[in-house]
Design an enzyme around this catalytic site. Structure first.
Site, mmCIF file in Angstrom:
data_model
loop_
_atom_site.group_PDB
_atom_site.id
_atom_site.type_symbol
_atom_site.label_atom_id
_atom_site.label_comp_id
_atom_site.label_asym_id
_atom_site.label_seq_id
_atom_site.Cartn_x
_atom_site.Cartn_y
_atom_site.Cartn_z
ATOM 1 N NE ARG A 1 -4.552 -1.218 1.446
ATOM 2 C CZ ARG A 1 -5.481 -1.418 2.018
ATOM 3 N NH1 ARG A 1 -5.741 -1.002 3.370
ATOM 4 N NH2 ARG A 1 -6.591 -1.899 1.606
ATOM 5 C CD GLN B 1 -2.862 6.342 -3.446
ATOM 6 O OE1 GLN B 1 -3.457 7.083 -4.384
ATOM 7 N NE2 GLN B 1 -2.797 6.715 -2.246
ATOM 8 C CG ASP C 1 -5.010 -1.014 -2.676
ATOM 9 O OD1 ASP C 1 -5.485 -2.593 -2.689
ATOM 10 O OD2 ASP C 1 -4.866 -0.756 -1.863
ATOM 11 C CB SER D 1 -8.227 -0.116 -1.799
ATOM 12 O OG SER D 1 -7.193 -0.197 -0.671
ATOM 13 C CE1 TYR E 1 -4.674 -4.204 3.719
ATOM 14 C CE2 TYR E 1 -2.321 -3.982 3.441
ATOM 15 C CZ TYR E 1 -3.436 -4.445 3.070
ATOM 16 O OH TYR E 1 -3.651 -4.419 1.609
#
Length: 377
Positions: A122, A127, A130, A133, A229
């Site tokens: 992450r 991004q 991901d 997510s 996380y």
């Protein structure tokens, strides 16, 4: 791109949009017939995007340089065609990598390189890739809709001739991607939302979305955060947190549980004694049920009643929004694959795994260095 084989899996790893996107980078796409049907993408749309359609028994597997999947672990276990992949072929998908040594050995025996999307670091560069997510965002949204539909009262405040209806009170456990989307959705529906998280830094995000943050217990050793996380909490911290939450649960109409730790059993935040303090008719949606559950008594794939409280399993929620879940997942996959592609001036493409790149090394599950790599996906 093969057809998914896990029961209930409606998502697909590539859409006509990403087929066109990758074709522009020199990829030749082969799609198994019916692969996108469950997510609203028919075969004709793939053909229009430039993909070739094949039957399940096609020998195209042995020619593939890249295989795109959603449930890659199931694909490896249930599709015998995977054994025909050439050495150095690349598999991208969700592989349930934590502790899955048998799958890793199988890939290594077949000399297959595999990237486990659950292990993607992450960081800002990753991004757009991901997957966790993008899918958690959907799960948080859908969890609130399920809770609202199951609730025995209105969600927003209403002023009627018969009197004023007070807004529902939502309690969200975990302020990660799923929790923040659950918060935003609950607020859109008119609920008063409270959020509990072990990371004090989450307070600003919660309050920016109109939620009310419940500060974590004041202990010397808070779980904190690692790699984007939440870290696994100690049992002492969880016990103190449960005592703190009992009072909040007694006031809540709907509870959304989102707390998970990668590769670990989900923390138990709500036990049976705490459920007994909840109002009969209230609802708990547990997004961590597949990892053991944040709430005692939740059962994967089922809705059960305990002490008058409706416990809803929140596993597989992205599959219930298959079209958009597939669109987001496939864009994540395309972004990662574009990082790996080298395209020549003539338009031909090849896969290049740069093991010094933290994105590649972070999600590398198995690896075989091929003598040469082509450009078919």
């Amino acid at each position: 791109m093969p057809r998914e084989c896990r029961p209930g899996e409606t998502r697909v790893a590539a859409t006509p949009e990403t087929v066109r996107r990758l074709a522009a980078r020199g990829c030749t796409f082969v799609v198994e017939r019916g692969a996108g049907q469950a997510s609203g993408y028919d075969d004709a749309s793939y053909e229009e995007a430039g993909a070739a359609l094949v039957d399940p028994s096609s020998e195209q597997w042995s020619q593939a340089d890249v295989v795109l999947a959603v449930q890659g672990s199931d694909l490896a276990q249930q599709r015998s065609e995977l054994a025909s992949l050439k050495p150095g072929a690349l598999l991208l998908g969700l592989l349930e990598p934590h502790g899955n040594d048998a799958l890793k050995q199988r890939f290594e025996a077949g000399r297959v390189t595999a990237l486990a999307l659950e292990l993607l670091p992450r960081i800002s560069r990753a991004q757009s890739m991901d997957v966790l997510s993008s899918q958690a965002n959907i799960a948080g949204y859908k969890a609130v809709l399920l809770a609202s539909a199951a609730l025995d009262r209105y969600v927003p405040m209403l002023m009627t001739a018969a009197g004023t209806i007070q807004p529902a009170r939502a309690l969200i456990l975990g302020a990660g991607v799923a929790g923040l989307q659950a918060l935003a959705t609950a607020r859109r529906l008119g609920a008063v939302a409270y959020v509990s998280d072990v990371r004090p830094a989450a307070k600003e995000q919660v309050e920016s979305l109109g939620g009310r943050f419940i500060d974590p217990p004041e202990l010397d050793q808070k779980p904190g955060e690692a790699g984007g996380y939440a870290k696994q909490a100690t049992e002492a911290f969880l016990a103190e947190q449960r005592r703190q939450l009992t009072e909040q649960l007694a006031l809540a109409d709907m509870v959304i549980c989102t707390a998970q730790v990668p590769g670990k059993k989900a923390p138990r935040l709500i036990d049976d004694a705490m459920l007994q303090h909840m109002r009969p008719g209230s609802v708990v949606v547990d997004l961590a049920v597949a990892q053991g559950g944040n709430c005692e008594g939740t059962v994967p794939g089922q809705t059960v009643f305990r002490h008058g409280v409706q416990l809803v399993a929140g596993d597989g929620l992205p599959c219930s929004v298959a079209n958009h879940a597939s669109a987001l997942y496939s864009r994540n996959i395309a972004a990662l694959l574009e990082l790996l592609l080298n395209t020549t001036a003539e338009g031909a493409s090849s896969v290049n795994l740069d093991l010094d790149d933290e994105i590649v090394s972070g999600c590398l599950f198995s690896h075989n260095a091929p003598e040469s790599a082509g450009g078919a996906a």
